[in-house]
Design an enzyme around this catalytic site. Structure first.
Site, PDB file in Angstrom:
ATOM      1  N   ASP A  16      41.414  41.302  40.363  1.00  0.00           N
ATOM      2  CA  ASP A  16      41.896  41.285  41.740  1.00  0.00           C
ATOM      3  C   ASP A  16      42.264  39.871  42.179  1.00  0.00           C
ATOM      4  O   ASP A  16      43.266  39.668  42.872  1.00  0.00           O
ATOM      5  CB  ASP A  16      40.837  41.912  42.659  1.00  0.00           C
ATOM      6  N   HIS A  45      43.395  49.660  42.619  1.00  0.00           N
ATOM      7  CA  HIS A  45      42.482  49.252  43.691  1.00  0.00           C
ATOM      8  C   HIS A  45      43.345  48.904  44.903  1.00  0.00           C
ATOM      9  O   HIS A  45      44.440  48.353  44.746  1.00  0.00           O
ATOM     10  CB  HIS A  45      41.727  48.000  43.227  1.00  0.00           C
TER      11      HIS A  45
HETATM   12  N1  LIG Z   1      36.564  47.472  35.716  1.00  0.00           N
HETATM   13  C1  LIG Z   1      36.719  48.731  36.107  1.00  0.00           C
HETATM   14  O1  LIG Z   1      36.238  49.633  35.439  1.00  0.00           O
HETATM   15  C2  LIG Z   1      37.525  49.067  37.324  1.00  0.00           C
HETATM   16  C3  LIG Z   1      38.483  48.204  37.814  1.00  0.00           C
HETATM   17  N2  LIG Z   1      39.332  48.619  38.784  1.00  0.00           N
HETATM   18  C4  LIG Z   1      40.393  47.738  39.222  1.00  0.00           C
HETATM   19  O2  LIG Z   1      41.326  47.576  38.136  1.00  0.00           O
HETATM   20  C5  LIG Z   1      41.896  46.258  38.164  1.00  0.00           C
HETATM   21  C6  LIG Z   1      41.617  45.545  36.843  1.00  0.00           C
HETATM   22  O3  LIG Z   1      40.233  45.375  36.709  1.00  0.00           O
HETATM   23  P1  LIG Z   1      39.523  45.151  35.283  1.00  0.00           P
HETATM   24  O4  LIG Z   1      40.149  46.021  34.272  1.00  0.00           O
HETATM   25  O5  LIG Z   1      38.064  45.232  35.524  1.00  0.00           O
HETATM   26  O6  LIG Z   1      39.952  43.697  34.874  1.00  0.00           O
HETATM   27  P2  LIG Z   1      39.275  42.278  35.186  1.00  0.00           P
HETATM   28  O7  LIG Z   1      38.946  42.160  36.617  1.00  0.00           O
HETATM   29  O8  LIG Z   1      38.162  42.069  34.226  1.00  0.00           O
HETATM   30  O9  LIG Z   1      40.524  41.362  34.845  1.00  0.00           O
HETATM   31  C7  LIG Z   1      40.864  41.134  33.517  1.00  0.00           C
HETATM   32  C8  LIG Z   1      42.312  40.819  33.274  1.00  0.00           C
HETATM   33  O10 LIG Z   1      42.821  39.858  34.203  1.00  0.00           O
HETATM   34  C9  LIG Z   1      43.417  38.791  33.447  1.00  0.00           C
HETATM   35  N3  LIG Z   1      43.365  37.554  34.208  1.00  0.00           N
HETATM   36  C10 LIG Z   1      42.301  37.003  34.823  1.00  0.00           C
HETATM   37  N4  LIG Z   1      42.666  35.856  35.445  1.00  0.00           N
HETATM   38  C11 LIG Z   1      43.974  35.670  35.194  1.00  0.00           C
HETATM   39  C12 LIG Z   1      44.923  34.712  35.580  1.00  0.00           C
HETATM   40  N5  LIG Z   1      44.606  33.683  36.356  1.00  0.00           N
HETATM   41  N6  LIG Z   1      46.211  34.846  35.137  1.00  0.00           N
HETATM   42  C13 LIG Z   1      46.546  35.897  34.362  1.00  0.00           C
HETATM   43  N7  LIG Z   1      45.703  36.850  33.970  1.00  0.00           N
HETATM   44  C14 LIG Z   1      44.433  36.751  34.393  1.00  0.00           C
HETATM   45  C15 LIG Z   1      42.595  38.727  32.172  1.00  0.00           C
HETATM   46  O11 LIG Z   1      43.329  38.078  31.150  1.00  0.00           O
HETATM   47  P3  LIG Z   1      42.655  37.000  30.179  1.00  0.00           P
HETATM   48  O12 LIG Z   1      41.814  37.764  29.192  1.00  0.00           O
HETATM   49  O13 LIG Z   1      43.820  36.331  29.566  1.00  0.00           O
HETATM   50  O14 LIG Z   1      41.809  36.105  31.037  1.00  0.00           O
HETATM   51  C16 LIG Z   1      42.407  40.215  31.899  1.00  0.00           C
HETATM   52  O15 LIG Z   1      43.494  40.769  31.216  1.00  0.00           O
HETATM   53  C17 LIG Z   1      41.287  45.580  39.386  1.00  0.00           C
HETATM   54  O16 LIG Z   1      42.127  45.827  40.478  1.00  0.00           O
HETATM   55  C18 LIG Z   1      39.967  46.309  39.569  1.00  0.00           C
HETATM   56  O17 LIG Z   1      39.427  46.252  40.862  1.00  0.00           O
HETATM   57  C19 LIG Z   1      39.302  49.883  39.282  1.00  0.00           C
HETATM   58  C20 LIG Z   1      38.363  50.775  38.849  1.00  0.00           C
HETATM   59  C21 LIG Z   1      37.322  50.401  37.929  1.00  0.00           C
HETATM   60 MG   LIG Z   2      35.498  48.200  42.189  1.00  0.00          MG
END
Ligand SMILES: NC(=O)C1=CN([C@@H]2O[C@H](COP(=O)(O)OP(=O)(O)OC[C@H]3O[C@@H](n4cnc5c(N)ncnc54)[C@H](OP(=O)(O)O)[C@@H]3O)[C@@H](O)[C@H]2O)C=CC1
Ligand SMILES: [Mg+2]
Ligand SMILES: CC[C@](O)(C(C)=O)C(=O)O
Ligand SMILES: [Mg+2]
Length: 404
Positions: free
Chosen positions: A156, A180
């Site tokens: 996010d 989200h």
């Molecule tokens: N986790 C879950 O199960 C759930 C998540 N969600 C939603 O889904 C979405 C994704 O969440 P989630 O899968 O948990 O992922 P994360 O919040 O763990 O984010 C991970 C991803 O973001 C990338 N990232 C982080 N910082 C940067 C940056 N500065 N620039 C570019 N890429 C970046 C990472 O790449 P890198 O590896 O290169 O850092 C990685 O691919 C969010 O909106 C979350 O709220 C919704 C339901 C459940």
């Molecule tokens: Mg959540």
């Protein structure tokens, strides 16, 4: 769209397994009902299935509120393939959700590409999962340019950080997808304001990305919320529904971006994560203060809850679990539940307020904007793992007969 045979057969197998699972569950339920007639205390059967009012959409009365629920049965694979035949799903981010949704889309035979930072952690993970650089794995901006449906599954905080560069790829005719409501609802803080000429939709699995994947592989499906923020084509809800099914959901519950984000931030800080850690810890500590051994305190707090009682609640409800416990336990639990409710309610009210007024968003964005946020996060979770309760848990889990 031409699809590899292996992918098509994997997808069909998943759908077949889902159908078989339903039939098996029904058989088990009939058996349980028959057996339950003789059983004591009464382990009641699940309530009758709701009446379908229109194919694919059920309007269900949940405790006096009519809500719309969409189901996978209305989106067979062939229909999904036809519906998305001209689309390229650009999955931006490969965290928990990117992994789960991406592999499910791929196994469903849809045209999906992944966009992540080259050389980063996700890049390596994507390669391990069989995505191929230049074929279906690209740097974020390149994937965003190629995609017709941009699935923003970056963290996010990263969604807001990357928005200035990403927004130029969100051109007329494309669809912007989130899992989200965070970025769009808290736009004053995130700066994420989608262009006016694209559909903006959400399909938010109500569970971890790991479960999105494992349930799909088992032929089952996670529950997801769906919502529309902007409907330019007049088809945004239909698109959100199709997307929700394509990523591996079983049932889709209609909501709004606002309601999704408020309930989600609240739930994860409460009963789903923060609350459960706090409650377990408080109970464990008081047992230890009173001279109970570590294993006794752990077994009576976490192991029994997670391995025996909570799965019963998940299967058939709180009364079902109560009825599976002794009368002594039931009497005491009935007496103490209202006290816990009363003690916790002010904390939940404070939490909801903190979500609604943007304080939780501010905290998340500020935390993630620190260069060393990964290390800081790790330090804090390491402290949880180092708590006596979870060190004991590690040993108790290792002694589970199925782990030997
Ligand atoms: N986790 C879950 O199960 C759930 C998540 N969600 C939603 O889904 C979405 C994704 O969440 P989630 O899968 O948990 O992922 P994360 O919040 O763990 O984010 C991970 C991803 O973001 C990338 N990232 C982080 N910082 C940067 C940056 N500065 N620039 C570019 N890429 C970046 C990472 O790449 P890198 O590896 O290169 O850092 C990685 O691919 C969010 O909106 C979350 O709220 C919704 C339901 C459940
Ligand atoms: Mg959540
Ligand atoms: C409970 C945490 C969650 O909301 C989720 C898995 O649904 C998340 O943001 O990861
Ligand atoms: Mg959630």
């Amino acid at each position: 769209m031409s699809l590899p045979n292996v992918t098509r057969s994997t997808a069909r197998a998943a759908f077949r397994a889902a159908t078989k699972q339903v039939a098996q569950k029904q058989a088990v339920r009939s058996f349980a009902v028959a057996a339950g007639a003789a059983a004591r205390p009464a382990l009641r059967a699940a309530p009758a299935a709701p009446v379908m009012q229109k194919r694919g959409v059920k309007t269900i009365d949940f405790a006096g509120t009519e809500e719309k629920v969409y189901e996978r049965a209305d989106w067979p694979l062939e229909k999904l393939h036809d519906y998305f035949k001209n689309d390229t799903f650009a999955l931006l981010g490969y965290g928990s959700q990117g992994h789960g949704q991406g592999l499910n889309l791929r196994d469903n035979g849809l045209n999906v590409i992944v966009g992540v930072r080259k050389g980063g952690h996700s890049w390596k993970e994507a390669i391990e999962d069989g995505w191929v650089e230049g074929k279906n794995l690209f740097p974020i901006e390149e994937a965003a340019q190629k995609g017709t449906i941009l699935m923003n599954l970056l963290s996010d905080a990263a969604q807001s950080e990357t928005w200035p560069e990403l927004q130029k790829f969100i051109t007329k005719g494309k669809t912007l997808y989130f899992s989200h409501g965070f970025s769009v609802v808290y736009k004053e803080q995130t700066g994420v304001i989608p262009p006016k000429d694209v559909d903006v939709i959400l399909a938010a699995p109500k569970g971890s990305g790991r479960t999105v994947r494992s349930l799909f592989v088992e032929g089952r499906g996670i529950n997801s919320s769906i919502a529309v923020h902007q409907d330019v084509t007049g088809k945004a809800l239909e698109r959100a529904t199709a997307m929700g099914i394509a990523i591996g959901s079983g049932y889709l519950y209609e909501t709004t971006f606002e309601k999704e984000v408020y309930s989600d931030l609240y739930g994860e800080r409460g009963c789903l994560m923060g609350g459960i850690q706090g409650m377990f810890k408080a109970q464990y500590d008081v047992l230890r203060e009173n001279g109970h051994s570590p294993s006794e305190a752990f077994n009576e707090t976490c192991e029994e809850a997670l391995m025996s009682l909570y799965p019963l609640v998940g299967e058939n409800g709180m009364d079902y679990m109560y009825n599976a416990c002794s009368l002594t336990a039931r009497r005491g639990a009935l007496d103490w539940a209202p006290k816990f409710e009363e003690a916790n309610k002010p904390v939940f009210r404070e939490l909801y307020k903190s979500v609604r007024d943007g304080s939780e968003t501010k905290r998340t964005l500020e935390f993630a904007s620190q260069k060393n946020y990964r290390e800081l996060y790790q330090e804090e979770t390491d402290k949880i793992s180092a708590q006596e309760m979870w060190r004991v848990g590690h040993k108790v889990r290792a002694l589970r007969p199925d782990r030997k």
